[in-house]
Design an enzyme around this catalytic site. Structure first.
Site, PDB file in Angstrom:
ATOM      1  N   GLN A 132     -14.349  17.722 -14.132  1.00 14.60           N
ATOM      2  CA  GLN A 132     -13.853  16.664 -15.012  1.00 14.60           C
ATOM      3  C   GLN A 132     -14.904  15.586 -15.213  1.00 14.60           C
ATOM      4  O   GLN A 132     -15.333  14.948 -14.263  1.00 14.60           O
ATOM      5  CB  GLN A 132     -12.584  16.055 -14.387  1.00 14.60           C
ATOM      6  CG  GLN A 132     -11.963  14.920 -15.169  1.00 14.60           C
ATOM      7  CD  GLN A 132     -10.767  14.341 -14.424  1.00 14.60           C
ATOM      8  OE1 GLN A 132     -10.760  14.291 -13.202  1.00 14.60           O
ATOM      9  NE2 GLN A 132      -9.753  13.923 -15.160  1.00 14.60           N
ATOM     10  N   GLY A 133     -15.318  15.373 -16.448  1.00  9.16           N
ATOM     11  CA  GLY A 133     -16.294  14.336 -16.764  1.00  9.16           C
ATOM     12  C   GLY A 133     -15.618  13.124 -17.378  1.00  9.16           C
ATOM     13  O   GLY A 133     -15.616  12.959 -18.612  1.00  9.16           O
ATOM     14  N   TYR A 134     -15.056  12.275 -16.538  1.00  3.50           N
ATOM     15  CA  TYR A 134     -14.368  11.080 -17.016  1.00  3.50           C
ATOM     16  C   TYR A 134     -15.094   9.815 -16.567  1.00  3.50           C
ATOM     17  O   TYR A 134     -15.717   9.116 -17.356  1.00  3.50           O
ATOM     18  CB  TYR A 134     -12.926  11.063 -16.492  1.00  3.50           C
ATOM     19  CG  TYR A 134     -11.918  11.784 -17.346  1.00  3.50           C
ATOM     20  CD1 TYR A 134     -12.260  12.920 -18.072  1.00  3.50           C
ATOM     21  CD2 TYR A 134     -10.601  11.358 -17.426  1.00  3.50           C
ATOM     22  CE1 TYR A 134     -11.329  13.582 -18.846  1.00  3.50           C
ATOM     23  CE2 TYR A 134      -9.653  12.014 -18.195  1.00  3.50           C
ATOM     24  CZ  TYR A 134     -10.021  13.132 -18.903  1.00  3.50           C
ATOM     25  OH  TYR A 134      -9.093  13.775 -19.668  1.00  3.50           O
ATOM     26  N   SER A 135     -14.998   9.487 -15.267  1.00  4.74           N
ATOM     27  CA  SER A 135     -15.531   8.223 -14.759  1.00  4.74           C
ATOM     28  C   SER A 135     -17.047   8.126 -14.913  1.00  4.74           C
ATOM     29  O   SER A 135     -17.764   9.124 -14.865  1.00  4.74           O
ATOM     30  CB  SER A 135     -15.166   8.057 -13.276  1.00  4.74           C
ATOM     31  OG  SER A 135     -13.778   7.966 -13.105  1.00  4.74           O
ATOM     32  N   SER A 167     -15.723  15.948  -9.381  1.00  7.06           N
ATOM     33  CA  SER A 167     -15.375  16.846  -8.272  1.00  7.06           C
ATOM     34  C   SER A 167     -15.785  18.282  -8.574  1.00  7.06           C
ATOM     35  O   SER A 167     -15.454  18.822  -9.624  1.00  7.06           O
ATOM     36  CB  SER A 167     -13.874  16.794  -8.016  1.00  7.06           C
ATOM     37  OG  SER A 167     -13.447  15.485  -7.741  1.00  7.06           O
ATOM     38  N   GLU A 249      -2.820  16.012 -14.301  1.00  2.00           N
ATOM     39  CA  GLU A 249      -3.517  15.870 -13.029  1.00  2.00           C
ATOM     40  C   GLU A 249      -2.634  15.178 -11.986  1.00  2.00           C
ATOM     41  O   GLU A 249      -2.644  15.532 -10.799  1.00  2.00           O
ATOM     42  CB  GLU A 249      -4.809  15.075 -13.210  1.00  2.00           C
ATOM     43  CG  GLU A 249      -5.586  14.877 -11.915  1.00  2.00           C
ATOM     44  CD  GLU A 249      -6.854  14.064 -12.099  1.00  2.00           C
ATOM     45  OE1 GLU A 249      -7.664  14.019 -11.158  1.00  2.00           O
ATOM     46  OE2 GLU A 249      -7.043  13.476 -13.185  1.00  2.00           O
ATOM     47  N   SER A 378      -6.497   4.761 -10.142  1.00  4.15           N
ATOM     48  CA  SER A 378      -6.244   4.004  -8.915  1.00  4.15           C
ATOM     49  C   SER A 378      -4.782   3.590  -8.796  1.00  4.15           C
ATOM     50  O   SER A 378      -4.015   3.608  -9.757  1.00  4.15           O
ATOM     51  CB  SER A 378      -7.126   2.751  -8.872  1.00  4.15           C
ATOM     52  OG  SER A 378      -6.698   1.808  -9.836  1.00  4.15           O
ATOM     53  N   GLU A 380      -3.568   0.693  -8.458  1.00  6.84           N
ATOM     54  CA  GLU A 380      -3.275  -0.465  -9.311  1.00  6.84           C
ATOM     55  C   GLU A 380      -3.069  -0.044 -10.767  1.00  6.84           C
ATOM     56  O   GLU A 380      -2.177  -0.565 -11.459  1.00  6.84           O
ATOM     57  CB  GLU A 380      -4.411  -1.483  -9.202  1.00  6.84           C
ATOM     58  CG  GLU A 380      -4.534  -2.149  -7.836  1.00  6.84           C
ATOM     59  CD  GLU A 380      -5.185  -1.255  -6.787  1.00  6.84           C
ATOM     60  OE1 GLU A 380      -5.087  -1.574  -5.586  1.00  6.84           O
ATOM     61  OE2 GLU A 380      -5.783  -0.229  -7.164  1.00  6.84           O
TER      62      GLU A 380
END
Length: 403
Positions: A132-135, A167, A249, A378, A380
């Site tokens: 996964q290429g997100y953050s 990951s 997810e 997260s 939050e």
């Protein structure tokens, strides 16, 4: 209200079919030997044989359409299959992969027919691994501020940028990636691309964590060419696709491999370290009380999960996945903390003959579990989603302005 007799009969007939198939195809030597979370599948012929047989049947992805290699089962049949697999100690060898948990359902919903035909069957066969290429270093909780660029070059996009916490990127064949295709807009300038990790210009660097493993990586894209047909959804419409994938997810996966702390009932493990009193109760009254509270919260979580699945009625995950993600993360952390506390000095080992494999595994899980309330959005961020989409509360900035 009871199900019609015909439905019950059909499910019982399927149960008998599943029992017979498992008896003929599941290697009995593998019973109860499912790899733990974070472990690689053992390099034994039986493991590969079991994966090949289950995937050939389509039961690695039981509810996916048979036309793409899935099992074509109803959710009720899939639950029966899961129950029968557990009875004989079997497990789904591909059920926890990102292709199965995340990309596959998203692609079935948003992909073109050509994309489905190309990518879904290899996922159902367990042949391709996805990451996964997100953050990004400067786009974590505020994911929409991502800056990895995909420039339109006619027949392809040219991708440049960096992703982090990808990951399994060091093992992945493909990456589903959020990229910026319009720098003048924030959420509406993002697209969803499928990137071949073997493409020239892709570099992966594993990140070593305190738990002693490297499940996360830094991933760099330098002039990576991505064919236009790898765009999922509309150009600049990737935020919608990306959010939907995050719901998949965060959805509780019943095929998840067991954790080190879940190999035995927690009370059984704790009793070995703190002992029992004359009445047969755990000797530590305070710890006993906290274990009871943990068991109650876990049962409440399981019931809530069942209710949200029933209420979804096959419509896919909802914002309730944010509740389940938050509660599940805290329960995992609490369980590990209770076990490490009960073990005392034996719960602080890292290596050596003075510690059992179970003790060392629990220590590593306790450390790695600290990331549970961060990854996949997260704690939050999930609370913000719950407040906005479930409770209907106004956004903080708007509330202040209205006041």
């Amino acid at each position: 209200m009871q199900a019609p007799v015909s439905t019950r009969d059909a499910l019982e007939a399927f149960r008998l079919e599943a029992q017979a198939w498992l008896q003929d195809n599941f290697p009995s030597a593998l019973a109860g030997r499912a790899p733990q979370s974070g472990q690689a599948e053992p390099d034994e012929a039986e493991f590969g044989l079991w994966r090949a047989r289950l995937c050939a049947k389509g039961w690695g992805t039981p509810t996916w359409p048979a036309a793409y290699g899935g099992g074509g089962l109803t959710p009720q049949e899939a639950r029966v299959l899961r129950e029968e697999m557990r009875k004989v100690g079997a497990w789904n060898p591909i059920g926890w992969s990102m292709g199965v948990r995340m990309l596959g359902p998203t692609l079935l919903e948003y992909g073109t027919e050509a994309q489905k035909q190309r990518h879904i069957p290899p996922i159902t066969r367990g042949e391709t691994r996805w990451c996964q290429g997100y953050s990004e270093p400067n786009a974590g909780s505020d994911l929409a501020s991502l800056q990895t660029r995909a420039e339109d070059k006619g027949d392809h996009f040219l991708v440049n940028g960096q992703k982090i916490w990808t990951s399994g990127a060091q093992y992945a064949d493909w990456c589903f990636c959020l990229v910026r295709t319009d720098p003048t807009r924030k959420h509406d300038g993002i697209s969803f691309l499928l990137i071949d990790m073997r493409s020239p210009g892709v570099e992966v660097r594993p990140i070593l964590l305190i738990a002693g493993r490297s499940p996360f990586c830094e991933t760099f894209f330098t002039d990576v060419k991505v064919p236009k047909e790898n765009l999922v959804g509309e150009l600049n419409g990737g935020w919608t696709v990306g959010k939907r994938l995050l719901q998949y997810e965060r959805q509780r996966n019943e095929d998840a491999p067991r954790r080190a702390t879940e190999q035995r009932p927690i009370e059984e493990v704790v009793a070995e370290y703190v002992g029992r009193d004359a009445a047969g109760r755990l000797a530590d009254a305070d710890l006993r009380m906290r274990l009871v509270r943990h068991a109650m919260e876990r049962q409440a979580f399981n019931l809530t999960m069942q209710r949200t699945i029933a209420e979804a009625s096959g419509g896919g995950p909802t914002a309730a996945t944010s509740i389940l993600k938050n509660v599940s993360s805290l329960l995992v952390q609490e369980r590990a903390e209770l076990l490490v506390e009960a073990m005392g000095a034996q719960g602080l080992g890292w290596d050596g003959e003075g510690f059992t494999p179970e003790e060392l595994a629990c220590v590593r899980e306790w450390l790695s579990g600290k990331a549970n309330t961060i990854f996949a959005g997260s704690y939050e961020i999930q609370n913000n989603i719950i407040a906005k989409r479930i409770l209907g509360l106004p956004e903080p900035g708007r509330a202040a302005a209205a006041g």
